[in-house]
Write a protein that holds these residues in place. Structure first.
Motif, PDB file in Angstrom:
ATOM      1  N   THR A   1      -2.492  21.159   9.661  1.00  0.00           N
ATOM      2  CA  THR A   1      -3.042  22.414   9.151  1.00  0.00           C
ATOM      3  C   THR A   1      -2.548  22.703   7.742  1.00  0.00           C
ATOM      4  O   THR A   1      -3.223  23.391   6.974  1.00  0.00           O
ATOM      5  CB  THR A   1      -2.604  23.570  10.072  1.00  0.00           C
ATOM      6  N   LYS A   2      -1.388  22.172   7.406  1.00  0.00           N
ATOM      7  CA  LYS A   2      -0.734  22.530   6.150  1.00  0.00           C
ATOM      8  C   LYS A   2      -1.175  21.599   5.018  1.00  0.00           C
ATOM      9  O   LYS A   2      -2.344  21.540   4.690  1.00  0.00           O
ATOM     10  CB  LYS A   2       0.779  22.511   6.357  1.00  0.00           C
ATOM     11  N   LEU A   3      -0.263  20.852   4.429  1.00  0.00           N
ATOM     12  CA  LEU A   3      -0.585  20.057   3.242  1.00  0.00           C
ATOM     13  C   LEU A   3      -1.615  18.963   3.511  1.00  0.00           C
ATOM     14  O   LEU A   3      -2.367  18.583   2.611  1.00  0.00           O
ATOM     15  CB  LEU A   3       0.695  19.429   2.680  1.00  0.00           C
ATOM     16  N   MET A   4      -1.647  18.431   4.734  1.00  0.00           N
ATOM     17  CA  MET A   4      -2.603  17.355   5.008  1.00  0.00           C
ATOM     18  C   MET A   4      -4.038  17.818   4.808  1.00  0.00           C
ATOM     19  O   MET A   4      -4.837  17.128   4.181  1.00  0.00           O
ATOM     20  CB  MET A   4      -2.403  16.809   6.416  1.00  0.00           C
ATOM     21  N   ASP A   5      -4.378  18.991   5.342  1.00  0.00           N
ATOM     22  CA  ASP A   5      -5.701  19.560   5.074  1.00  0.00           C
ATOM     23  C   ASP A   5      -5.718  20.107   3.656  1.00  0.00           C
ATOM     24  O   ASP A   5      -6.564  19.753   2.849  1.00  0.00           O
ATOM     25  CB  ASP A   5      -6.024  20.655   6.083  1.00  0.00           C
ATOM     26  N   GLY A   6      -4.789  21.002   3.380  1.00  0.00           N
ATOM     27  CA  GLY A   6      -4.596  21.468   2.016  1.00  0.00           C
ATOM     28  C   GLY A   6      -5.558  22.520   1.532  1.00  0.00           C
ATOM     29  O   GLY A   6      -5.438  22.986   0.399  1.00  0.00           O
ATOM     30  N   GLN A   7      -6.529  22.912   2.364  1.00  0.00           N
ATOM     31  CA  GLN A   7      -7.499  23.902   1.915  1.00  0.00           C
ATOM     32  C   GLN A   7      -7.746  24.992   2.955  1.00  0.00           C
ATOM     33  O   GLN A   7      -8.747  25.709   2.878  1.00  0.00           O
ATOM     34  CB  GLN A   7      -8.814  23.204   1.531  1.00  0.00           C
ATOM     35  N   GLY A   8      -6.844  25.103   3.929  1.00  0.00           N
ATOM     36  CA  GLY A   8      -6.913  26.196   4.885  1.00  0.00           C
ATOM     37  C   GLY A   8      -8.142  26.181   5.769  1.00  0.00           C
ATOM     38  O   GLY A   8      -8.648  27.243   6.146  1.00  0.00           O
ATOM     39  N   ARG A   9      -8.629  24.980   6.144  1.00  0.00           N
ATOM     40  CA  ARG A   9      -9.895  24.907   6.884  1.00  0.00           C
ATOM     41  C   ARG A   9      -9.727  24.631   8.369  1.00  0.00           C
ATOM     42  O   ARG A   9     -10.477  25.139   9.192  1.00  0.00           O
ATOM     43  CB  ARG A   9     -10.779  23.807   6.273  1.00  0.00           C
ATOM     44  N   VAL A  10      -8.773  23.763   8.726  1.00  0.00           N
ATOM     45  CA  VAL A  10      -8.709  23.302  10.111  1.00  0.00           C
ATOM     46  C   VAL A  10      -7.298  23.419  10.674  1.00  0.00           C
ATOM     47  O   VAL A  10      -6.308  23.462   9.931  1.00  0.00           O
ATOM     48  CB  VAL A  10      -9.176  21.830  10.233  1.00  0.00           C
ATOM     49  N   LEU A  11      -7.213  23.449  11.995  1.00  0.00           N
ATOM     50  CA  LEU A  11      -5.946  23.316  12.700  1.00  0.00           C
ATOM     51  C   LEU A  11      -5.814  21.876  13.160  1.00  0.00           C
ATOM     52  O   LEU A  11      -6.791  21.255  13.584  1.00  0.00           O
ATOM     53  CB  LEU A  11      -5.899  24.237  13.923  1.00  0.00           C
TER      54      LEU A  11
ATOM     55  N   TRP B   1     -12.222  14.092  10.868  1.00  0.00           N
ATOM     56  CA  TRP B   1     -12.967  13.644   9.686  1.00  0.00           C
ATOM     57  C   TRP B   1     -12.540  14.439   8.458  1.00  0.00           C
ATOM     58  O   TRP B   1     -12.302  13.868   7.381  1.00  0.00           O
ATOM     59  CB  TRP B   1     -14.466  13.805   9.952  1.00  0.00           C
ATOM     60  N   ILE B   2     -12.436  15.774   8.617  1.00  0.00           N
ATOM     61  CA  ILE B   2     -11.984  16.622   7.510  1.00  0.00           C
ATOM     62  C   ILE B   2     -10.628  16.148   7.002  1.00  0.00           C
ATOM     63  O   ILE B   2     -10.394  15.990   5.793  1.00  0.00           O
ATOM     64  CB  ILE B   2     -11.880  18.092   7.964  1.00  0.00           C
ATOM     65  N   LEU B   3      -9.702  15.910   7.929  1.00  0.00           N
ATOM     66  CA  LEU B   3      -8.336  15.542   7.547  1.00  0.00           C
ATOM     67  C   LEU B   3      -8.273  14.178   6.882  1.00  0.00           C
ATOM     68  O   LEU B   3      -7.533  13.976   5.916  1.00  0.00           O
ATOM     69  CB  LEU B   3      -7.426  15.576   8.781  1.00  0.00           C
ATOM     70  N   SER B   4      -9.028  13.233   7.398  1.00  0.00           N
ATOM     71  CA  SER B   4      -9.020  11.902   6.796  1.00  0.00           C
ATOM     72  C   SER B   4      -9.537  11.959   5.365  1.00  0.00           C
ATOM     73  O   SER B   4      -8.997  11.292   4.467  1.00  0.00           O
ATOM     74  CB  SER B   4      -9.864  10.933   7.623  1.00  0.00           C
ATOM     75  N   LYS B   5     -10.565  12.773   5.140  1.00  0.00           N
ATOM     76  CA  LYS B   5     -11.056  12.937   3.773  1.00  0.00           C
ATOM     77  C   LYS B   5     -10.022  13.673   2.916  1.00  0.00           C
ATOM     78  O   LYS B   5      -9.828  13.356   1.744  1.00  0.00           O
ATOM     79  CB  LYS B   5     -12.379  13.717   3.771  1.00  0.00           C
ATOM     80  N   SER B   6      -9.345  14.662   3.498  1.00  0.00           N
ATOM     81  CA  SER B   6      -8.339  15.416   2.746  1.00  0.00           C
ATOM     82  C   SER B   6      -7.189  14.527   2.298  1.00  0.00           C
ATOM     83  O   SER B   6      -6.627  14.714   1.213  1.00  0.00           O
ATOM     84  CB  SER B   6      -7.796  16.561   3.605  1.00  0.00           C
ATOM     85  N   LEU B   7      -6.815  13.565   3.131  1.00  0.00           N
ATOM     86  CA  LEU B   7      -5.708  12.678   2.785  1.00  0.00           C
ATOM     87  C   LEU B   7      -5.999  11.865   1.526  1.00  0.00           C
ATOM     88  O   LEU B   7      -5.071  11.416   0.846  1.00  0.00           O
ATOM     89  CB  LEU B   7      -5.385  11.739   3.948  1.00  0.00           C
ATOM     90  N   GLU B   8      -7.273  11.690   1.202  1.00  0.00           N
ATOM     91  CA  GLU B   8      -7.628  10.930   0.004  1.00  0.00           C
ATOM     92  C   GLU B   8      -7.075  11.587  -1.260  1.00  0.00           C
ATOM     93  O   GLU B   8      -6.805  10.902  -2.250  1.00  0.00           O
ATOM     94  CB  GLU B   8      -9.149  10.779  -0.094  1.00  0.00           C
ATOM     95  N   THR B   9      -6.907  12.900  -1.225  1.00  0.00           N
ATOM     96  CA  THR B   9      -6.410  13.613  -2.405  1.00  0.00           C
ATOM     97  C   THR B   9      -5.003  14.166  -2.202  1.00  0.00           C
ATOM     98  O   THR B   9      -4.531  14.956  -3.029  1.00  0.00           O
ATOM     99  CB  THR B   9      -7.358  14.782  -2.764  1.00  0.00           C
ATOM    100  N   LEU B  10      -4.323  13.777  -1.137  1.00  0.00           N
ATOM    101  CA  LEU B  10      -3.007  14.340  -0.826  1.00  0.00           C
ATOM    102  C   LEU B  10      -2.022  14.164  -1.974  1.00  0.00           C
ATOM    103  O   LEU B  10      -1.352  15.117  -2.388  1.00  0.00           O
ATOM    104  CB  LEU B  10      -2.447  13.700   0.446  1.00  0.00           C
ATOM    105  N   SER B  11      -1.915  12.970  -2.515  1.00  0.00           N
ATOM    106  CA  SER B  11      -0.916  12.719  -3.557  1.00  0.00           C
ATOM    107  C   SER B  11      -1.199  13.548  -4.809  1.00  0.00           C
ATOM    108  O   SER B  11      -0.277  14.106  -5.416  1.00  0.00           O
ATOM    109  CB  SER B  11      -0.870  11.232  -3.905  1.00  0.00           C
TER     110      SER B  11
ATOM    111  N   ALA C   1      -4.530   6.003   1.284  1.00  0.00           N
ATOM    112  CA  ALA C   1      -5.172   7.292   1.522  1.00  0.00           C
ATOM    113  C   ALA C   1      -6.673   7.237   1.246  1.00  0.00           C
ATOM    114  O   ALA C   1      -7.474   7.832   1.970  1.00  0.00           O
ATOM    115  CB  ALA C   1      -4.518   8.364   0.649  1.00  0.00           C
ATOM    116  N   VAL C   2      -7.054   6.509   0.218  1.00  0.00           N
ATOM    117  CA  VAL C   2      -8.456   6.461  -0.186  1.00  0.00           C
ATOM    118  C   VAL C   2      -9.237   5.386   0.569  1.00  0.00           C
ATOM    119  O   VAL C   2     -10.383   5.595   0.977  1.00  0.00           O
ATOM    120  CB  VAL C   2      -8.566   6.213  -1.711  1.00  0.00           C
ATOM    121  N   ARG C   3      -8.612   4.229   0.770  1.00  0.00           N
ATOM    122  CA  ARG C   3      -9.325   3.075   1.320  1.00  0.00           C
ATOM    123  C   ARG C   3      -9.063   2.802   2.808  1.00  0.00           C
ATOM    124  O   ARG C   3      -9.665   1.898   3.377  1.00  0.00           O
ATOM    125  CB  ARG C   3      -8.962   1.826   0.518  1.00  0.00           C
TER     126      ARG C   3
END
Length: 389
Positions: free
Chosen positions: A205-215, A246-256, A10-12
């Motif tokens: 849109t849901k947990l992957m983003d996690g902050q209600g920003r994108v579809l 880009w938003i989602l890829s960054k969001s995945l860094e903190t998914l766990s 997720a991070v790397r």
């Protein structure tokens, strides 16, 4: 090569650095890409080489996001969409022809139900439903045109759990494509491909983003099937934007980290509600009273962010509860950092008839809570005040 752990992927799991040697992936807000010469252009459009041509087909940011999800889910390939429903529709449309048939679990998202009942029949694509706890009925629904076996687990909004291993065995035995919506669990909690799924769909849109920003939406699975979905989608145009990728890829860094907190809070809230005198019942996959508790423990790492419960007093009590909520948001989204309360019967599943809602266990008094990242004491306090009126 040593297989990296989920959190490290997720991070790397980012694209190669450009000549500027950036530490964080840049945004490629470009609709198209240039070619070195005429032969490079010809070979690219002939698909003789892998390269970016047009962001409706692929973009560095979209590719990074897809690659991360594929590695998390154990998939070969994927395609990213502008929304979760775009992913569901495009997956079906790419793989089905007129006269084909889908077998789906009856407990599914309201828009997916509308797709199966109102949209796909326009192209002579039919469906049959089975109950989430009656998998033995699936084979009796199979006909000569049946191509796809589809399910969500945990279900929306009742958080029932379907047996992925059993579904995989049924699909393999009958030469069906098993397509699983894994939105409620996220790839951190559950990987359906391990149990025989051919394709996995997410609403990003849901947990992957996690902050209600994108579809966003994404479908991952076998390279052969994704190739068909890709060719359909590059023509019909439901692709995810580079910025949202880009938003989602960054969001995945903190998914766990986020999902761990979601699950911790959700389990505590479910336990509290279970003993509340104004609550008829509570359902949460990792609550021991859940009918599929042992199954959930087998195929999920934790129970997810959604708790369902029924308020005593029916619709009137339910309206009073929602009007009394102060901190929690009244919204139809889920997986957000902010806790959300939803009334499925009048919102996400309002297009279903009363009989259809009854079939899926959606009562007038049902409340769906997407448990966020606030302190659990504040979440419980707000819900308790609303319940007490």
């Amino acid at each position: 090569m040593k297989k990296e752990k989920f959190e490290t992927i997720a991070v790397r799991g980012q694209m190669e650095r450009s000549q500027y040697m950036e530490h964080s992936s840049p945004i490629y807000l470009s609709s198209s890409f240039v070619f070195e010469d005429a032969e490079d252009m010809r070979a690219s459009f002939a698909e003789e080489k892998e390269r970016n041509i047009y962001s409706r087909y692929a973009n560095p940011n979209t590719t990074e996001f897809i690659d991360k999800v594929c590695r998390m889910e154990g998939a070969e390939s994927g395609f990213a969409f502008a929304s979760g429903m775009a992913a569901v529709f495009s997956t079906f449309a790419a793989l089905l022809n007129s006269g084909d048939h889908i077998i789906a679990a009856r407990s599914i998202f309201g828009a997916t139900h509308t797709l199966l009942t109102n949209i796909l029949p326009k192209w002579n694509i039919s469906h049959s439903y089975f109950k989430y706890n009656e998998l033995e009925s699936i084979e009796s629904l199979i006909g000569p045109g049946t191509k796809i076996l589809y399910a969500e687990t945990p279900t929306n909004p009742g958080v029932d759990v379907l047996d992925l291993e059993a579904l995989g065995q049924i699909a393999k035995k009958n030469n069906l494509l098993l397509v699983i919506d894994n939105c409620f669990a996220s790839p951190y909690l559950q990987q359906p491909i391990k149990y025989g799924a051919d394709l996995v769909i997410h609403s990003g849109t849901k947990l992957m983003d996690g902050q209600g920003r994108v579809l966003a939406g994404v479908t991952v699975g076998s390279a052969e099937l994704i190739e068909k979905i890709y060719k359909f989608s590059r023509t019909t145009g439901p692709a995810l934007s580079p910025f949202n990728s880009w938003i989602l890829s960054k969001s995945l860094e903190t998914l766990s980290i986020r999902v761990d907190r979601h699950c911790e809070n959700a389990l505590k809230l479910a336990g509290y509600l279970e003993s509340h005198p104004k609550v008829n019942w509570v359902k949460y996959p990792f609550l021991k009273s859940h009918p599929q508790y042992h199954l959930a423990k087998k195929q999920m790492k934790a129970g997810g962010c959604v708790v369902a419960f029924e308020i005593k007093g029916g619709l009137g009590a339910g309206r009073s509860f929602f009007d009394a909520i102060e901190m929690l948001s009244l919204s139809a989204n889920l997986g957000d950092s902010r806790s959300i309360v939803t009334h499925p019967a009048s919102t996400t599943h309002s297009k279903l008839t009363a009989e259809e809602r009854q079939e899926t266990g959606i009562t007038d008094g049902m409340v769906r809570v997407s448990v966020g990242l606030e302190h659990i004491d504040d979440i419980i306090s707000d819900i308790n005040k609303a319940l007490e009126g």
